[in-house]
Design a protein around this motif. Sequence first.
Motif, short mmCIF file in Angstrom:
data_model
loop_
_atom_site.label_atom_id
_atom_site.label_comp_id
_atom_site.label_asym_id
_atom_site.label_seq_id
_atom_site.Cartn_x
_atom_site.Cartn_y
_atom_site.Cartn_z
N ALA A 1 0.35 0.95 -3.87
CA ALA A 1 1.58 1.71 -4.02
C ALA A 1 2.03 1.74 -5.48
CB ALA A 1 2.69 1.11 -3.16
N THR B 1 13.28 4.35 3.68
CA THR B 1 12.05 4.44 4.46
C THR B 1 12.17 3.55 5.71
OG1 THR B 1 11.01 2.56 3.34
CG2 THR B 1 10.74 4.74 2.32
N GLU C 1 0.80 -1.23 0.00
CA GLU C 1 0.00 0.00 0.00
C GLU C 1 0.83 1.28 0.00
OE1 GLU C 1 -3.35 -0.26 -0.33
OE2 GLU C 1 -2.92 -2.42 -0.47
N ASP C 2 2.12 1.20 0.28
CA ASP C 2 2.93 2.42 0.31
C ASP C 2 4.35 2.13 -0.17
OD1 ASP C 2 4.53 1.56 2.66
OD2 ASP C 2 2.63 1.81 3.73
#
Length: 434
Positions: free
Chosen positions: A370, A398, A350-351
């Motif tokens: 994502a 990240t 999702e990211d």
Amino acid sequence: MLTTGGAFSDAGVKLRAGLDSQIAYNVKLCNDLRNVNNAVYSQAFWLLLSCMVAALVVSGGLPGKTSRCKPAFAQAWPFRCAGRNSPPKAVLLLYSAFPGGFTATDRIDFIVLLQTILGFAIARIERLEGSTNAVPYALRQHWSLLLRSDALQMHYQPLMDLKTGQIIKVEALARLRDSDRLRTPGEFFPALSSDDFVELHARGLMQALSQRNRWLRDGINLNVSVNLPPSALSHNRYFEATQQAVRECGCAPDGLTLEILETDAFPPGVDVLRELTRFKTLGIRLADADLGSGHSSLNRLPEVPFDLVKIDRNISNLDGHDASDALRFICQLIRLGHSLGKTVAVEGIEDAGMLEAVLILGADVAQGHAIAQPMPVEQVAKWLGSRPGLPYCRHSDTPPGKLASRLIWQERLHLLSEDPRAFAMPADISKIKK
């Protein structure tokens, strides 16, 4: 429940005694299995229901092979999950070939028992899976008709090769155009019958393969994948529909992947390996769509002819979970898939952080918001031509990416510590990238 008097009384007593022991066994079975897997528990629940309703058929309580007469008597029994005055969750309709078929005391006692057991079962299923809502029959018929029309629209979600950053495949996902609404599978799937699901597979597959041919003519080489429910392995119509679609569309069969969903258990009594091998003979690829989910069997992976395994989205979702444990589990599943010679995909990305993390952990393919959300067919070519550059370099920028890099470093350090001779080779150790 049982007929009384005359020639049926002795048989009724024996049937009642045998049924009572069967009920006790199945109630215990449900109780033993409910903590193992909710879907298995649901199967036990339906086994219990079929056992008890079968006894009604034998006694002439339901129209079936044992009674060719038209029903002369019917009763409706509501199931309530909490209290006598709570609204009913479901209604059990019982038919009898004889007038007053369910007015005898023993039958009433049995139906009350049935009503109680099924009420508890519904309550437990709702507690585990959330509240349920009945779909009106007219709406079910409406959706069934839409399914057989142009209202069925396949949307496509891209899958990205993590080694190259290229989009190599799209997964076809069913949508149903209902007037001004676009309904998702979560809305209309629960209302579909087994015949409806066969129709959905046939139409959806034909639509996806036809679209792949159009993309190829436009110079876009995209493979497609289509979901296949586990129940398909017990119905030859799914195989026939797949065979027909591949033949009529005339495209290379290895451009199609059937993703075997494991949201439910495989049908009992089915030779899974034999049925999956039949699909493989068509030249198509097979994928295990839910590796790590409740129904996915890890010990079956070495035996079944899967080309690709997809790590379930619930595992890649870090919300509410310890990120370190989740990433460590994903890493081990990736290693397991690779050790068996399978391509490994991770869905539910999702990211950008999770995209970076699964790349560092060694996944081959990623799918999720994502990268792109499911989109209608007319948007796919435009998105491919204008999509921004996607991160596929091995840099941990990240928090999930940094955590993944640390996990890999810890694993390598642990392996070195298991071999004391490694510390005598500093030059070799220094080559290991952190």
